[in-house]
Scaffold this motif. Structure first.
Motif, PDB file in Angstrom:
ATOM      1  N   LYS A 362       1.037  -1.199   0.380  1.00 51.19           N
ATOM      2  CA  LYS A 362      -0.016  -0.071  -0.073  1.00 51.19           C
ATOM      3  C   LYS A 362       0.600   1.464  -0.090  1.00 51.19           C
ATOM      4  CE  LYS A 362      -3.608  -1.889   0.749  1.00 51.19           C
ATOM      5  NZ  LYS A 362      -5.009  -1.963  -0.178  1.00 51.19           N
ATOM      6  N   VAL A 363       0.030   2.160  -0.447  1.00 50.45           N
ATOM      7  CA  VAL A 363       1.179   3.362  -0.968  1.00 50.45           C
ATOM      8  C   VAL A 363       1.164   4.701   0.655  1.00 50.45           C
ATOM      9  CG1 VAL A 363       1.218   5.562  -1.381  1.00 50.45           C
ATOM     10  CG2 VAL A 363       0.665   4.170  -3.222  1.00 50.45           C
ATOM     11  N   GLN A 364       2.318   4.543   1.020  1.00 55.03           N
ATOM     12  CA  GLN A 364       2.376   5.314   1.967  1.00 55.03           C
ATOM     13  C   GLN A 364       2.116   6.937   2.434  1.00 55.03           C
ATOM     14  OE1 GLN A 364       2.099   3.089   5.447  1.00 55.03           O
ATOM     15  NE2 GLN A 364       0.999   1.712   3.356  1.00 55.03           N
ATOM     16  N   GLU A 398      -4.528   1.844  -7.482  1.00 59.87           N
ATOM     17  CA  GLU A 398      -5.147   1.789  -6.542  1.00 59.87           C
ATOM     18  C   GLU A 398      -4.840   3.069  -5.383  1.00 59.87           C
ATOM     19  OE1 GLU A 398      -4.803  -0.675  -2.975  1.00 59.87           O
ATOM     20  OE2 GLU A 398      -5.850  -3.292  -4.391  1.00 59.87           O
ATOM     21  N   TYR A 399      -4.112   3.265  -5.541  1.00 56.88           N
ATOM     22  CA  TYR A 399      -3.859   5.348  -4.942  1.00 56.88           C
ATOM     23  C   TYR A 399      -4.157   5.960  -5.614  1.00 56.88           C
ATOM     24  CZ  TYR A 399      -1.617   8.812  -2.813  1.00 56.88           C
ATOM     25  OH  TYR A 399      -1.356  10.350  -1.909  1.00 56.88           O
TER      26      TYR A 399
END
Length: 649
Positions: A362-364, A398-399
């Protein structure tokens, strides 16, 4: 449109599944009635006979009529046991529990103790039915857990679609699967590209994309396109079928307690028969008013009490109940011996990725330098990453979302081990690791000094533009799982191939005190060997593929979400189907509960039998007390054994 269809299809599947379950339940209730029918018939005749004899004092119920009455009551429940005893004798197994029951009840009839003879067989047969029902229930739990394939498929023949039973489809046939549909058969994808949800097989929460020629497995759900599959294995030969067979045959892998009881029964039973013979004959030489009828009756009572039914039935059933309880909770245990090991585990060694973390990036953080439009640059990165099947690309998409789809990129090139390169109307775009930027001599690179995340560097038109930080997410239940392990005094240790900073961050966040990073598979093996030198029981939890050597080395190996691989099926002793870390302490709890119930049964059976044996040998116990000591104890032990199926973990 496809989303609506998917929901509708699932609803229909649920209705079909409900009807199937209803029919299945109805079938089982009919089977239950049939199984109890002989016992019900015998019970009615026995109770009626006792009432006529002792309450109504019926004069006609004497002599041959009385014998015939109780013989008719005896045969439905007695014949199957006598048949088993005879077949055992033919195979050379004289001293079986069936042999003991046969001698005792035939002896009771010879002594004209007809009701007692019927009662022994009646309650024994009821115990057998309860045992069968308990085993059937445990098997059904396993069946419902795994075998979730649809019964029907759409067969494609000469461009015509026909709905047929999945069991009838031959290898080489072509089937069609709509979006939202679940695959019933293993096969090879004929469509150019398709995405499947593989969670039922692999435990992975992310969808997987397959290309033409790739192998797809029964249990996968088609996500986004109508696809065609060439069948490569029959319904009964699919991967899921093999797993089902493996778990249903788990009773072949017996626990030491089971093996001991089996050996004990083989030695114990002939000793009991000769002791009963001694009780009948020896008093002739020492007792003045010796009456053979009295001493034979005592010997028969002794035989019934001594029958090891409670142990022979309830102990394997206790373990099978444990296997059933585990399967009901999504934990597939390959044998009762592994339940015993789970009960004794003192350290749980875990892999990080896919066990305690999702294995899904996931992009943080997005850090774009001044002078660049973050929105425009991310849109370009998103378009470029759409040409990659790497999990990082999925995380970025997704981001960002769909973004600006009008962007045109050309000369797209993948640099192995580094990233992607492309051109647009204004210049060159580079997306990858910092080695990629160094390779293309990008100026003023500014990587962050320390981070526990994976960094995706971006350069545009020859200049460093910033980075995107991406990280694997810790599973929702990981922290709770570690807490529960600590509560039951089981130490948690984490091994990982990731860099130390990432491993340390995850371990500290979860409360794991002992952790090791940057390990190759062979390093993990060495670490586990060092831990085994401490002479403690060790469980290893991994994905069942990369960690196969370590799983094999541990006392009990658990595979998290590895059902789609042969390595998981063959190497792991326990497979956690839904990839939930909470199932690790649950598996240990089920092992402990099963072992506790088994030893309760052993202590209870021996205690009651010892007491009634003393009373029987002294002439103070009748056949009715013997029936309780044997069949009553067996029934109570069976009910105690199946209690594990009802326990909430």
């Amino acid at each position: 449109m496809s989303k609506e269809y998917c929901c509708t299809n699932n609803h229909q599947d649920q209705d079909h599944h409900h009807n199937h379950n209803h029919d299945h339940a109805h079938h089982h209730s009919e089977e239950g009635i049939k199984a109890f029918a002989p016992a019900i018939f015998s019970f009615v005749l026995l109770m009626l006979g006792l009432l006529l004899e002792h309450y109504f004092h019926a004069e006609f119920l004497t002599g041959w009529i009385k014998l015939l009455w109780y013989l008719v009551a005896y045969l439905p429940v007695g014949l199957p046991v006598l048949k088993e005893a005879w077949e055992g004798i033919q195979k050379g197994s004289f001293f079986s529990e069936f042999f003991l029951m046969g001698i005792a009840t035939i002896g009771a009839f010879i002594l004209e103790e007809y009701p007692e003879g019927v009662a022994v067989m009646l309650f024994y047969s009821i115990g057998e039915v309860f045992q069968g029902m308990a085993v059937s229930k445990a098997r059904k739990n396993i069946q419902n857990l795994i075998d979730q394939r649809p019964d029907e498929v759409t067969l494609v023949t000469n461009s015509e679609m026909t709905i047929v039973k999945a069991k009838t489809v031959e290898v080489g046939s072509v089937i069609q699967l709509k979006p939202g549909g679940k695959l019933a058969l293993d096969g090879e994808l004929l469509t150019e590209r398709a995405s499947f949800n593989t969670a039922a097989l692999t435990g992975e929460s992310k969808p997987d994309t397959f290309q033409k020629g790739d192998k797809v497995l029964a249990g996968m759900i088609n996500l986004n396109t109508v696809c065609q599959i060439k069948v490569t294995a029959k319904y009964q030969d699919s991967k899921l079928s093999k797993i089902l067979d493996l778990v249903q045959n788990a009773t072949k892998h017996k626990a030491p307690t089971e093996l001991f009881i089996q050996k004990f029964a083989k030695i114990y039973t002939p000793i009991v028969v000769f002791l009963a013979l001694g009780i009948t004959i020896l008093p002739y030489f020492f007792v003045a008013d010796y009456q053979i009828k009295d001493w034979l009756y005592r010997a028969l009572v002794f035989l019934v009490i001594s029958c090891p039914c409670a142990l022979v039935i309830s102990i394997p059933l206790g373990y099978f109940g444990g296997i059933g309880a585990a399967s009901k909770n999504g934990i597939l245990v390959k044998g009762s011996n592994f339940l015993d090991v789970l009960a004794s585990v003192q350290k749980v060694v875990m892999d990080k990725t896919g066990t305690l973390t999702e294995g899904v990036f996931k992009v943080q953080e997005v850090n774009i330098k001044e002078g660049f439009s973050a929105e425009d640059l991310l849109a370009k990165v998103n378009i470029l990453e759409s040409h990659s099947s790497h999990p990082v690309a999925t995380a970025i998409h997704e981001y960002v979302g769909d973004g600006d789809t009008s962007i045109q990129l050309s000369n797209i090139e993948e640099i192995p081990g580094m990233g992607l390169r492309a051109l647009d109307a204004e210049g060159e775009l580079l997306v990858g690791n910092f080695k990629l930027l160094e390779k293309f001599q990008i100026k003023e690179i500014e990587p962050p000094l320390a981070t526990s995340h994976t960094l995706i560097a971006i350069a545009y038109k020859g200049f460093y533009a910033g980075y995107i930080s991406i990280a694997d997410q810790v599973k929702m239940n990981s922290s709770k799982a570690i807490y529960q392990l600590n509560e039951i005094k089981v130490e948690s240790i984490m091994l990982s191939g990731d860099k130390n900073s990432v491993v340390e961050a995850v371990a500290k966040g979860l409360g794991i005190r002992h952790y090791y990073g940057e390990l190759l598979p062979e390093d993990k093996v060495e670490k586990l060997k060092a831990l085994k030198n401490e002479e403690v029981k060790i469980a290893f939890v991994g994905d069942g593929i990369n960690d196969a050597p370590v799983i094999a080395l541990s006392d009990v190996g658990l595979a998290m979400g590895g059902l789609g691989s042969d390595a998981a099926i063959e190497t792991a002793d326990v497979v956690i189907q839904d990839d939930d870390p909470l199932k690790i302490p649950m598996a240990i709890a089920i092992g402990k509960k099963t072992k506790q119930i088994v030893w309760q049964n052993i202590a209870f059976a021996f205690g009651v039998k010892a007491l009634v044996l003393i009373l029987g040998a002294g002439g103070m116990a009748t056949m009715w007390e013997a029936v309780f000591a044997d069949v009553g104890v067996a029934l109570l032990a069976v009910l105690n054994a199946v209690r594990v199926l009802k326990t909430r973990f």
